[in-house]
Write an enzyme that holds these catalytic residues in place. Structure first.
Site, PDB file in Angstrom:
ATOM      1  N   CYS A 169      -8.407  29.480  47.235  1.00  0.00           N
ATOM      2  CA  CYS A 169      -7.560  30.417  47.993  1.00  0.00           C
ATOM      3  C   CYS A 169      -7.434  30.040  49.473  1.00  0.00           C
ATOM      4  CB  CYS A 169      -8.101  31.829  47.876  1.00  0.00           C
ATOM      5  SG  CYS A 169      -8.243  32.391  46.176  1.00  0.00           S
ATOM      6  N   HIS A 178      -5.597  36.533  53.430  1.00  0.00           N
ATOM      7  CA  HIS A 178      -5.431  36.213  52.009  1.00  0.00           C
ATOM      8  C   HIS A 178      -5.313  37.527  51.242  1.00  0.00           C
ATOM      9  CE1 HIS A 178      -5.923  34.740  48.062  1.00  0.00           C
ATOM     10  NE2 HIS A 178      -7.175  35.122  47.930  1.00  0.00           N
ATOM     11  N   ASN A 186      -3.179  38.414  43.499  1.00  0.00           N
ATOM     12  CA  ASN A 186      -3.799  37.259  44.153  1.00  0.00           C
ATOM     13  C   ASN A 186      -3.163  35.958  43.643  1.00  0.00           C
ATOM     14  OD1 ASN A 186      -5.477  35.246  45.090  1.00  0.00           O
ATOM     15  ND2 ASN A 186      -7.373  36.313  44.571  1.00  0.00           N
TER      16      ASN A 186
END
Ligand code: UT7
Length: 330
Positions: free
Chosen positions: A117, A257, A287
């Site tokens: 990520c 994020h 996500n």
């Protein structure tokens, strides 16, 4: 780490999201879950899922074409093409090479990075290094993720969290005040098994047992990851601010994020930023691993929320564990 004078700047962004929207209610029909549970624990309402024939390379190429067009950059002008992905189309070659072929970036040096990520901001730092040491004029940074292909659709604790999508940015040498200032990256491999795919790589190659046990798919210790995420992102944000010479009050907009609204709110609280200064779209996409930050930036530009001269804080966290933050003057 970088000095507080920008060496490179992001001149344009682009995003590609698959058309198919899958809501929490849709999830209820395939899993023992509920819209209430998912929304309360994560802030996610829906996510995009790519159809079987659509790969990370296709989505990445889609985002890249938009970013190139907006910057007035032709594919053959790209010198460096860096792709962040946790879902490469194939183990060999790099997905960056597939994207190079798809878009016709003939002269580019193309390679992938694996930082989960955190990959987009790690890749920006690599682009900064290449350009500032004279290895080219134009970098194309792409984050593209087909998370639906690596999550375990029988594990309700993880599969509801993720989505598919891609974001891209054109990066050039800075011509003035705009650009990347303080950057802080960090990782801790001792915590690798909090979020990983246990098998299917070279250590435990794919076989019938792996397939039966589903150990080639994502495994996550959610609560542990959560705790580390908030602490790490808040710490990295403070480091990036200090390196850029900015005060907290200087920050106009934070792009965290997008994994979970509770992690985002916790990070903002620890850093000391009000939620009005935090961009959130996790409700619509879930996500998308490293693609979340460039997709968010692209939306913020389109909405007019990201304006010239603004001081931005990008902050990410993911498997590795990896994390980092970057102060950017827009
Ligand atoms: O990019 C970085 C990568 N990952 C992350 O950022 C994720 C970090 N972690 C999280 O976001 C949260 O830990 C989760 C959203 C994954 C989970 O939230 P939580 O508050 O930590 O819940 P939990 O894992 O402690 O689970 C609570 C309960 C369990 O039931 P019991 O054992 O208490 O009876 C689970 O079985 O919720 C149950 N559960 C579900 N129930 C309905 C787990 N998943 C689901 C589900 N629907 N989808």
């Amino acid at each position: 780490m970088t000095a507080a004078t920008p060496l490179v700047e992001i001149v344009s962004t682009g995003r590609y999201l698959p058309d198919r929207v899958v809501t929490n209610r849709d999830m209820e029909s395939i899993l023992e879950t509920s819209d209430e549970w998912i929304f309360e624990r994560t802030g996610i309402r829906e996510r995009r899922l790519a159809p079987p024939g659509m790969t990370a390379a296709h989505m990445g190429a889609g985002a890249a074409r938009i970013a190139m067009e907006r910057a007035g950059v032709a594919p053959e002008d790209v010198d460096i093409l860096i792709v962040s992905t946790a879902t490469p189309d194939r183990w060999l070659p790099a997905t960056a090479c597939d994207i190079q072929a798809l878009i016709g970036a003939r002269k580019a040096v193309a390679f992938d990075i694996s930082a989960a990520c955190s990959g987009f901001i790690y890749a920006l730092t690599l682009a900064e290094g290449h350009l500032s040491t004279g290895r080219g004029e134009i970098a194309l940074v792409i984050a593209t993720e087909k998370m639906s292909s690596i999550v375990d659709w029988e594990d309700r604790a993880t599969c509801v969290l993720f989505g598919d999508g891609a974001g891209a940015a054109i990066v050039r040498k800075s011509s003035g005040e705009r650009g990347i200032l303080g950057t802080h990256h960090q990782s801790d491999g001792n915590l690798a098994e909090l979020l990983y795919r246990p098998a299917g790589g070279a250590a435990i190659p794919m076989d019938e047992e792996v397939l039966r046990d589903r150990t080639h798919l994502v495994r996550m210790s959610g609560r542990e990851v959560f705790k580390h995420a908030v602490r790490a992102m808040a710490g990295a944000s403070k480091q990036a601010l200090a390196l850029s010479g900015w005060e907290l009050e200087d920050v106009d907009l934070m792009f965290p994020h997008q994994a979970n609204i509770r992690i985002i709110k916790g990070t903002a609280r620890y850093v000391g930023l009000p939620m009005e200064k935090v961009f959130v779209n996790v409700d619509r996409y879930g996500n998308m691993s490293s693609a979340t930050i460039p997709v968010a930036m692209d939306e913020a530009i389109e909405e007019g929320r990201l304006q010239p001269g603004m001081k931005l804080l990008l902050v990410a966290f993911g498997a590795g564990l990896t994390w980092g933050a970057m102060a950017v003057r827009w």
